[in-house]
Write an enzyme that holds these catalytic residues in place. Structure first.
Site, PDB file in Angstrom:
ATOM      1  N   HIS A  71      19.912  -1.424  -3.833  1.00  0.00           N
ATOM      2  CA  HIS A  71      18.619  -1.061  -4.408  1.00  0.00           C
ATOM      3  C   HIS A  71      18.445  -1.796  -5.743  1.00  0.00           C
ATOM      4  CE1 HIS A  71      15.277   1.616  -5.432  1.00  0.00           C
ATOM      5  NE2 HIS A  71      15.825   1.835  -6.606  1.00  0.00           N
TER       6      HIS A  71
ATOM      7  N   SER B 220      10.831  -0.067  -7.118  1.00  0.00           N
ATOM      8  CA  SER B 220      11.171   1.344  -6.979  1.00  0.00           C
ATOM      9  C   SER B 220      10.066   2.240  -7.531  1.00  0.00           C
ATOM     10  CB  SER B 220      12.530   1.606  -7.626  1.00  0.00           C
ATOM     11  OG  SER B 220      13.089   2.742  -7.046  1.00  0.00           O
TER      12      SER B 220
HETATM   13  C1  GTR Z   1      15.328   7.294  -7.522  1.00  0.00           C
HETATM   14  C2  GTR Z   1      14.144   7.921  -6.848  1.00  0.00           C
HETATM   15  C3  GTR Z   1      13.432   6.880  -6.031  1.00  0.00           C
HETATM   16  C4  GTR Z   1      13.218   5.605  -6.807  1.00  0.00           C
HETATM   17  C5  GTR Z   1      14.367   5.261  -7.732  1.00  0.00           C
HETATM   18  C6  GTR Z   1      14.075   4.184  -8.777  1.00  0.00           C
HETATM   19  O1  GTR Z   1      16.138   8.172  -8.185  1.00  0.00           O
HETATM   20  O2  GTR Z   1      14.615   8.951  -6.013  1.00  0.00           O
HETATM   21  O3  GTR Z   1      12.228   7.409  -5.546  1.00  0.00           O
HETATM   22  O4  GTR Z   1      12.039   5.622  -7.496  1.00  0.00           O
HETATM   23  O5  GTR Z   1      14.821   6.347  -8.412  1.00  0.00           O
HETATM   24  O6  GTR Z   1      13.000   4.179  -9.404  1.00  0.00           O
HETATM   25  O7  GTR Z   1      14.958   3.348  -8.981  1.00  0.00           O
END
Ligand code: GTR
Length: 386
Positions: free
Chosen positions: A365, A223
């Protein structure tokens, strides 16, 4: 009604493929003066530096190169960690500049029974430190150290907070203490630049560490850490492989698709990640002189692996696949043919025997053991081939 629709598509996140606007990507193989790039030499000497400058100036910020000194101090070494299967080495990397210093903690496990120096996975850890527990009381699938050791790899991790706390007011309390002028520059590095800078300092250590093979470092991030692994490997050619897990916007996904997270949203929620100039591109994706396929191209001819998860549309799986696809022609200059299919592969099918690898895992995610199994096989393919 038209006005309503326009405002809905402008301000809400789009998750509908049918509403992705038409767009034209900047061509990685055309120089700023309009001349085509048709050989690896012109790419290396002219086009690659041009694109690197564009990303520094418009997105991630410039990477400071000067420092007064760097020191490596072993804090703890245990020759029989993991029930005797690994050597544990904890190191403090301290960098000095202009009377300021920053200390980076590094946890490293090296397989005892594999030949040394060992190839190594380096994680940019943006999760709590317990995910990389040196004592192995906590075993996190986010950093499955035993799996790496059993596969003959060393595995290491550092905390992003050592370089820049992930906070819009506190991010200055790390590497930026050494480079305060960056805080006044439109193209100064911020948190993600500082994290990438930290990865390069760990590489400085690996070059001096006989247990690991500095020529076989696979840099891994998830991420916001996956945005960082691409940027770090793009600017520091010592990294042999870059792995970017669910990195999404301003990571491996194309911005121009405007699918899921957008530049305005990321710059608003995380104003401390990218440089100040990047704010000019809020709602203006098409005016950016780059898109993320060019970030991947900067890593060529070195292998890159990106992932997505099916429930993580925020990170635009299709846009990630398309960024990889559009980097292929730069790899082709080096006679490195990617085996990516023409359109995204089925869920859970990993493209691993390829210089550009990809999978879209079923689920959320996250970075999980199945993801790591693919990383290890991709890395095996590249490191054992040579
Ligand atoms: C979210 C962000 C993403 C990603 C994520 C993370 O809130 O919008 O771009 O980086 O965090 O790092 O898990």
């Amino acid at each position: 009604l038209t006005a309503l629709l326009v405002s809905a598509t402008t301000f809400a996140q789009n998750y509908d493929e049918a509403l992705v606007p038409a767009y034209t990507l900047p061509d990685p193989l055309v120089l700023l003066n309009g001349q085509p790039v048709s050989d690896a030499k012109t790419w290396e000497t002219t086009r690659r530096p041009e694109i690197l400058r564009l990303f520094e100036n418009n997105v991630y910020g410039v990477m400071p190169k000067d420092m007064d000194s760097i020191h490596f101090e072993t804090l703890r070494q245990n020759a029989s960690a993991m029930n005797g299967r690994a050597i544990l080495k904890e190191t403090c990397i301290t960098v000095y500049r202009n009377g300021q210093s920053v200390a980076i903690g590094l946890t490293l496990f090296v397989p005892k029974n594999a030949s040394k120096p060992a190839p190594v996975f380096l994680l940019i850890n943006n999760r709590p430190k317990s995910n990389t527990d040196p004592d192995r009381n906590t075993k996190s699938p986010f950093w499955p150290a035993e799996m790496a050791i059993n596969s003959g790899y060393a595995i290491a991790a550092f905390q992003v907070s050592d370089l820049a706390p992930d906070d819009k007011t506190k991010f200055t309390e790390g590497a930026l203490r050494l480079y305060p002028d960056h805080l006044r520059m439109g193209n100064g590095m911020k948190a993600i630049g500082a994290w990438a800078w930290g990865a390069s300092r760990v590489m400085d250590f690996f070059e001096k560490e006989p247990l690991v093979d500095a020529k076989k470092v696979a840099l891994v991030g998830h991420s916001r850490g996956g945005k960082t692994s691409l940027w770090a490997a793009a600017q520091d050619q010592r990294f042999a492989i870059a792995i970017s897990n669910c990195s999404g916007n301003t990571g491996a996904a194309l911005a121009r698709r405007q699918f899921g997270e957008r530049i305005r949203i990321i710059n608003t929620r995380f104003p401390h990640w990218f440089n100040d100039n990047y704010k000019q591109f809020n709602d203006r994706e098409n005016d950016l002189p780059v898109d993320q396929h060019m970030l991947i191209a900067l890593i060529a001819p070195r292998p890159v692996y990106a992932t997505n998860a099916t429930k993580d549309l925020w990170a635009d799986p299709t846009g990630t696949f398309l960024a990889l696809k559009n980097a292929e022609k730069v790899y082709a200059l080096f006679m490195r043919k990617s085996a990516l299919p023409a359109s995204p592969p089925p869920v859970n099918q990993a493209i691993k025997r390829s210089v550009i690898g990809y999978h879209n895992r079923e689920g959320e995610h996250d970075m999980t053991e199945p993801d790591w199994q693919h990383f290890i096989q991709f890395t095996n393919y590249h490191f054992k081939q040579k």
